[in-house]
Design an enzyme around this catalytic site. Structure first.
Site, PDB file in Angstrom:
ATOM      1  N   PRO A 113      19.873  37.971  -0.232  1.00  0.00           N
ATOM      2  CA  PRO A 113      19.951  37.521   1.157  1.00  0.00           C
ATOM      3  C   PRO A 113      18.568  37.482   1.815  1.00  0.00           C
ATOM      4  O   PRO A 113      17.723  38.325   1.512  1.00  0.00           O
ATOM      5  CB  PRO A 113      20.818  38.584   1.844  1.00  0.00           C
ATOM      6  N   LEU A 118      13.029  40.855   1.209  1.00  0.00           N
ATOM      7  CA  LEU A 118      12.643  40.841  -0.204  1.00  0.00           C
ATOM      8  C   LEU A 118      11.788  39.624  -0.564  1.00  0.00           C
ATOM      9  O   LEU A 118      11.588  39.322  -1.738  1.00  0.00           O
ATOM     10  CB  LEU A 118      13.902  40.908  -1.090  1.00  0.00           C
ATOM     11  N   GLY A 119      11.306  38.927   0.447  1.00  0.00           N
ATOM     12  CA  GLY A 119      10.307  37.892   0.172  1.00  0.00           C
ATOM     13  C   GLY A 119      10.851  36.495  -0.008  1.00  0.00           C
ATOM     14  O   GLY A 119      10.273  35.697  -0.752  1.00  0.00           O
ATOM     15  N   SER A 120      11.947  36.150   0.682  1.00  0.00           N
ATOM     16  CA  SER A 120      12.513  34.815   0.476  1.00  0.00           C
ATOM     17  C   SER A 120      11.584  33.718   0.995  1.00  0.00           C
ATOM     18  O   SER A 120      11.520  32.639   0.402  1.00  0.00           O
ATOM     19  CB  SER A 120      13.900  34.690   1.109  1.00  0.00           C
ATOM     20  N   SER A 121      10.829  33.979   2.067  1.00  0.00           N
ATOM     21  CA  SER A 121       9.947  32.931   2.613  1.00  0.00           C
ATOM     22  C   SER A 121       8.835  32.585   1.625  1.00  0.00           C
ATOM     23  O   SER A 121       8.571  31.409   1.350  1.00  0.00           O
ATOM     24  CB  SER A 121       9.297  33.384   3.924  1.00  0.00           C
ATOM     25  N   ALA A 123       8.773  33.197  -1.570  1.00  0.00           N
ATOM     26  CA  ALA A 123       9.346  32.614  -2.797  1.00  0.00           C
ATOM     27  C   ALA A 123       9.659  31.139  -2.561  1.00  0.00           C
ATOM     28  O   ALA A 123       9.466  30.299  -3.449  1.00  0.00           O
ATOM     29  CB  ALA A 123      10.601  33.382  -3.208  1.00  0.00           C
ATOM     30  N   ASP A 164       2.927  38.839  -0.896  1.00  0.00           N
ATOM     31  CA  ASP A 164       4.255  38.402  -1.337  1.00  0.00           C
ATOM     32  C   ASP A 164       4.171  37.031  -2.013  1.00  0.00           C
ATOM     33  O   ASP A 164       4.865  36.764  -2.996  1.00  0.00           O
ATOM     34  CB  ASP A 164       5.263  38.399  -0.166  1.00  0.00           C
TER      35      ASP A 164
END
Ligand code: MEV
Length: 338
Positions: A113, A118-121, A123, A164
């Site tokens: 989520p 956890l670094g979605s941006s 990634a 990140d």
């Protein structure tokens, strides 16, 4: 610019976990971070007719077919929707660098989520730029991807160290020194016995980073002193990590959590989890990332893992089962035109 025969490409980039050095790394100190095997998946397809538009499907963040023109992506810092900001800023950077504005359909899906820090941006930015570079046969190297990616991230949020993004591109476990010149060093480490728990509170990283900036402004010598201690600890922790000396690394994580508390970014929820993990026998535990909620990490002796996980759940945490040291951004598969 000739378009490669590839028609559709599927890429993925890993999320990240900060092991040590958060906040200090924003102020040109080093940190240690690892890529995790929960990934952001992105599909890029060349579409017809070629009217220079992009269409985004990102169901995880409520985006269902938003459309814009590539040449106007993220113009004036405005995106079609909050969920498309990083995709659009990556498109804008790529368009400025290459002049390519071929009609595209972009679809994303995440294993984790976007709320957990956890670094979605980063990634997303890594996957976009890598996917575009492979789709159009440019094969940008990791350093170039990183500098374009940092530009894309900074168009959306000014404060941020870029660790990140480095983790999403290079993968593995990194020593990332945000000094000048910047240093990104992949480390050879034994598998970290990590336990990860989400605190249930979504933190807003830019707000927390801003709060630390205010504390730094109020107490420059004190806060810079804390950052210097953190930098020192990252160097010690790097040795412990490479040696697989989990007892020493755990102790450094405990000290770091105390320093993060001093920066004002610990919360009752994260403190409760950290104390629960330690009481259940962890080598050490700390919040990971900006703080203000999000995730806590603990280092678990193998025979205490179940007890530590149970203690974290009992203290209100949600266990996230992810493995560290995952590969960086990569192609999953591609299809050519018929
Ligand atoms: C957030 O995951 C880590 C921070 O150090 C911010 C950054 O490095 O960009 C707080």
């Amino acid at each position: 610019m000739s378009i490669s025969p590839q028609h559709t490409i599927r890429v993925s980039a890993p999320g990240k976990l900060m092991l040590l050095g958060e906040h200090a790394v924003v102020y040109r100190r080093p940190c240690l971070a690892t890529a995790m095997d929960a990934r952001l998946h992105l599909t890029l397809s060349l579409a017809e007719p070629d009217d220079g538009r992009f269409t985004i499907f990102a169901p995880d963040v409520g985006v269902d077919g938003s459309q814009g023109r590539i040449a106007e992506a993220f113009a004036g810092g405005h995106a079609l929707a909050p969920g498309t900001r990083f995709i659009e800023s990556a498109l804008a950077v790529f368009y400025e660098r290459t002049g390519i504005a071929h009609e595209l359909t972009i679809t994303t899906h995440s294993d984790f989520p976007s709320t957990h820090g956890l670094g979605s941006s980063s990634a997303t930015v890594a996957a976009m730029l890598y996917g575009l570079s492979r789709l159009f046969d440019l094969n940008l190297d990791p350093d170039e991807l990183f500098s374009l990616g940092l530009d894309a991230v900074r168009r959306v949020q000014q404060l941020g160290s870029g660790f990140d993004l480095a983790t999403a591109i290079y993968g593995g476990t990194l020593f990332y020194d945000n000094a000048r010149p910047r240093q990104i060093l992949p480390l050879n480490t034994p598998t970290l016995p990590l336990v990860v728990a989400y605190s249930g509170i979504k933190a807003d990283t830019p707000t927390i980073v801003q709060q630390v900036a205010q504390r730094l402004e109020s107490w420059p010598d004190t806060i810079n002193g804390i950052f210097d201690v953190m930098a020192h600890m990252v160097k010690d922790a790097r040795c412990a990590l490479e040696d697989g000396d989990w007892a020493r690394l755990g102790e450094l994580m405990d000290i770091q959590h105390g320093l993060l508390h001093a920066l004002g970014v610990d919360t009752q929820a994260t403190a409760r989890l950290v104390f629960a993990a330690r009481a259940a026998g962890a080598y050490g535990a700390k919040l990971s990332g900006a703080g203000g909620g999000d995730c806590v990490i603990a280092l678990a002796p193998e025979d205490r893992r179940d007890a530590i996980e149970a203690a974290l759940v009992e203290a209100g945490g949600e266990i996230i089962r992810i493995a560290p040291h995952a590969p960086g951004v990569r192609v999953e598969d591609s299809e050519s035109r018929p």
